[in-house]
Design an enzyme around this catalytic site. Structure first.
Site, short mmCIF file in Angstrom:
data_model
loop_
_atom_site.label_atom_id
_atom_site.label_comp_id
_atom_site.label_asym_id
_atom_site.label_seq_id
_atom_site.Cartn_x
_atom_site.Cartn_y
_atom_site.Cartn_z
N GLU A 1 0.90 -1.16 0.00
CA GLU A 1 0.00 0.00 0.00
C GLU A 1 0.92 1.19 0.00
O GLU A 1 1.61 1.44 0.98
CB GLU A 1 -0.85 0.02 1.28
CG GLU A 1 -1.75 -1.17 1.46
CD GLU A 1 -2.80 -1.27 0.39
OE1 GLU A 1 -3.08 -0.26 -0.28
OE2 GLU A 1 -3.32 -2.37 0.19
N CYS B 1 -2.84 8.60 3.32
CA CYS B 1 -2.59 8.01 2.01
C CYS B 1 -3.78 8.23 1.09
O CYS B 1 -3.65 8.19 -0.12
CB CYS B 1 -2.31 6.53 2.16
SG CYS B 1 -3.59 5.69 3.09
#
Ligand code: NAP
Length: 673
Positions: free
Chosen positions: A258, A297
């Site tokens: 990720e 993020c």
């Protein structure tokens, strides 16, 4: 002031910082507060402890046992979350940021605990999908099964969510039955260390199930093999470096990444100024820019608006951002705290300067901080406008991991989708629109580039969870630039820590392996009527064959008038004959179900507490007056629900006088222990 010593938890021992330790500074003042890292950490002993002590102990348990453990861990953290809040301020996070990180992380544990008990079996093998028919007579079948990997999951996390980042990986890993070694980012590892201490002190986990590395990992990744998983969250550069480790490549070690992402939010063409959607868009973008000081993020880095509305968007956003109160995160009035470190501040300013080569800065403000705070890692919100997003490149590939975002205009929806996809693969794109056709086009055009598409408007805004919130139920991850990984998404996330195996064999083999009866497997005649037997007395495959009952025309007439279901196929012989499915008037399917219940039920008060449903009902052959039916009822699967009762899933077939299948379904009952 003495620095707080942030330890690792290795092979059952707390290990204090040693040679090679790094000093960690407060995000608020820049003053050193802690020290973490030890070059002498015995990574081989840690791997051995996980693989040979933690793994076997976890695999002895079933999914439900582990789900209960995860719930207890969540409760232990919940009971001491004030300590976690107190520790977290130094990362620059405000109290509302803590709610995302700490409460959000604990909530994720609870969701996995509940999904584990509701959606996974009360056993050790997960059945993935249905039985596959591989032979004409059904004596050779196939079933995909998932079993826990027999190695260790190494979780490498980013600095921005020291608690959620750990727990969103830990919950599915433990549920799968795999031990973890957690390595938080050093800058905020003191919060993670506290959370690990709380979990270990609660004494819920078997030895070896959870270890912690505060500081560097040493050469741990060089010792992984095909039973291990690396689950990484962080920057694209670090992901590239780690995933190209020759040992990881050679041993095909699973590597879930990720990484950073140039997320976008699109304002729909219908969302004129003054509509609820326009206001919602401004609110969501401003919130995404300032929550965690933009260190998310999933934060919105690119704001894509219809060209004629760009000016109005800049104006409204600037007005909203100008109200951001920047300051000490401990102060309740503060709306935006600091970045995690001076290094991150320098990085964000450098990235903003790169974006500035292609876009004009249209908003910033003076944070107005003095005293100790002047040395903190504070930056103000920065809004840019890119007038030519087609020719620009850096606005689409430069992630300034702070409160920085760029507005760009689009000509039509195809253009908006093209711009959103220029991020090269992202975690999330949002679309604020009230027009379902626009939404469908965006999903079709942008779906392949984005792990999540968040659509919001006046109908959903009150209950919506926010552009930036990854949810345990939904997949988190995205293609390309976002790392190509996938996490969470409910039980999908658990399977990342298991091996899927295609098992082929006879019905009996598959039934015994999966703990679930399969047609063709042994039927057991119980000692008494199954409805008189308690949950734990019933065995898989236990079967009742009933007497048969003849269906008469009077029955059909009576049922039709009693229920009001006078559909022509039951009432009008000529009309029914014109229908390709029926030979003439036929019995109602619901009449057959009711007769079936009448045939198999045991009327007296007993351990069957309730009929809770019926799955997969199929009527295969019509039943006419004069035909007879009989029932076979078999215990297919049992699932404990509480300490008092459990669910029994029965496989039910109705056959006629020629033994042809008339109907098939699964019946659910709750049975007392
Ligand atoms: P980073 O510098 O890439 O670090 C990520 C993690 O990797 C840290 O734990 C770091 O440890 C570790 N690491 C670095 N070099 C390593 C090495 N050679 N061997 C083993 N571990 C190593 O990222 P960050 O600055 O912490 O986080 C910010 C980035 O993460 C942003 O780009 C953001 O977009 C991304 N992010 C993505 C997601 C997502 O879900 N996709 C979520 C949050 C953040 P040390 O701290 O000890 O160096």
């Amino acid at each position: 002031m003495a620095l707080q010593q942030i330890s690792s938890f290795a092979a059952g021992q707390w290990v204090a910082p040693g040679a090679g330790a790094r000093t960690i500074a407060s995000a608020i003042t820049g003053a050193p507060i802690a020290s973490a890292g030890n070059d002498a950490l015995d990574v081989l002993a840690m791997l051995d402890h996980a693989r040979n002590t933690g793994g076997p102990a976890l695999r002895k348990l079933g999914f439900h046992d582990r789900a209960r453990m995860i719930k207890a861990l969540g409760q232990a953290l919940n009971a001491r979350k004030a300590e976690l809040y107190a520790a977290s301020f130094d990362t620059g996070a405000t109290q509302s940021d803590h709610l995302i990180d700490i409460d959000g992380g604990i909530g994720t544990m609870f969701v996995f605990a509940s999904k584990g008990r509701r959606e996974m079996p009360d056993g050790q093998i997960y059945l993935d999908g249905e039985v596959e028919q591989l032979s004409r007579n059904g004596t050779f079948l196939g079933q995909h099964v998932c079993t826990p990997l027999q190695g260790v999951a190494v979780h490498i996390n980013a600095f921005n969510f020291p608690v959620w980042g750990m727990l969103e990986k830990l919950a599915p890993t433990l549920l799968a039955g795999v031990p973890s070694i957690v390595k938080p980012a050093t800058n905020s590892c003191y919060v993670t260390e506290l959370a690990v201490r709380i979990m270990l002190e609660a004494d819920i986990l078997p030895a070896g199930a959870l270890q912690l590395v505060s500081g560097g990992l040493g050469d741990m990744l060089d010792h992984l093999d095909c039973q291990d998983v690396v689950s990484f969250t962080g920057s694209a550069d670090t992901a590239l470096k780690l995933r190209s480790n020759p040992v990881i490549l050679q041993n095909a070690v699973r590597f879930v990444a990720e990484q950073d992402s140039l997320n976008a939010s699109i304002l729909g063409p219908d969302a004129e100024s003054g509509t609820p959607e326009f206001d919602l868009f401004i609110k969501e973008v401003a919130r995404e820019m300032t929550t965690k000081a933009g260190q998310k993020c999933t934060a919105i880095r690119r704001i894509i608006a219809p060209q004629p509305r760009v000016e109005a968007v800049i104006e409204a956003l600037s007005a909203r951002l100008s109200k951001t109160v920047i300051g000490d995160p401990r102060d309740e009035a503060t709306r935006m705290g600091a970045l995690v470190s001076g290094g991150q501040k320098a990085d964000v300013l450098a990235k903003a300067a790169i974006i500035g080569q292609e876009a004009e800065q249209v908003f910033t403000m003076d944070p107005g901080l003095s005293g100790d705070l002047a040395n903190g890692a504070f930056v103000p919100p920065m809004l840019f406008h890119c007038a030519d997003p087609d020719r620009a490149q850096r606005v689409h590939d430069t992630e300034a991991f702070g409160p920085v975002s760029t507005v760009m205009g689009y000509r039509d929806m195809d253009h908006a989708v093209t711009l959103a996809n220029r991020g090269g693969g992202s975690l999330v794109t949002s679309l604020i629109t009230h027009d379902a056709d626009v939404a469908r086009d965006v999903v079709m055009g942008a779906g392949a580039f984005h792990g999540r598409i968040y659509i919001n408007n006046r109908d959903s805004m009150k209950e919506s969870t926010g552009h930036g919130s990854p949810l345990p139920h939904m997949v988190h991850g995205g293609p390309g630039r976002a790392g190509g990984g996938e996490e969470m998404g409910g039980v999908r996330g658990v399977k990342h820590y298991m091996q899927r195996t295609a098992v082929q064999g006879s019905p009996e083999m598959l039934a015994r392996i999966g703990g679930k009866w399969v047609p063709g497997a042994t039927e057991v005649a119980g000692p008494a009527h199954p409805f008189t037997r308690r949950y734990n007395e019933l065995s898989i495959g236990e079967t009742l064959h009933t007497a048969s009952r003849t269906v008469t025309m009077d029955d059909i007439e009576h049922f039709a008038h009693f229920t009001g279901d006078t559909f022509y196929a039951h009432m009008d012989d000529a009309a029914a004959k014109r229908n390709p499915f029926f030979p003439g008037r036929v019995a109602h399917g619901y009449l057959l179900l009711s007769f079936a219940a009448g045939l198999f039920v045991e009327p007296n008060e007993g351990p069957v507490l309730a009929n809770t449903g019926l799955d997969g009902l199929r009527f295969m052959k019509p039943v006419s007056a004069g035909d007879s039916i009989k029932v076979r009822l078999t215990v297919k699967k049992k699932t404990r629900r509480t300490d008092e009762y459990g669910e029994v899933r029965w496989h039910v077939t109705l056959t006629n006088q020629d033994d042809e299948m008339v109907a098939e379904y699964e019946l659910l009952t709750m049975n007392a222990y």
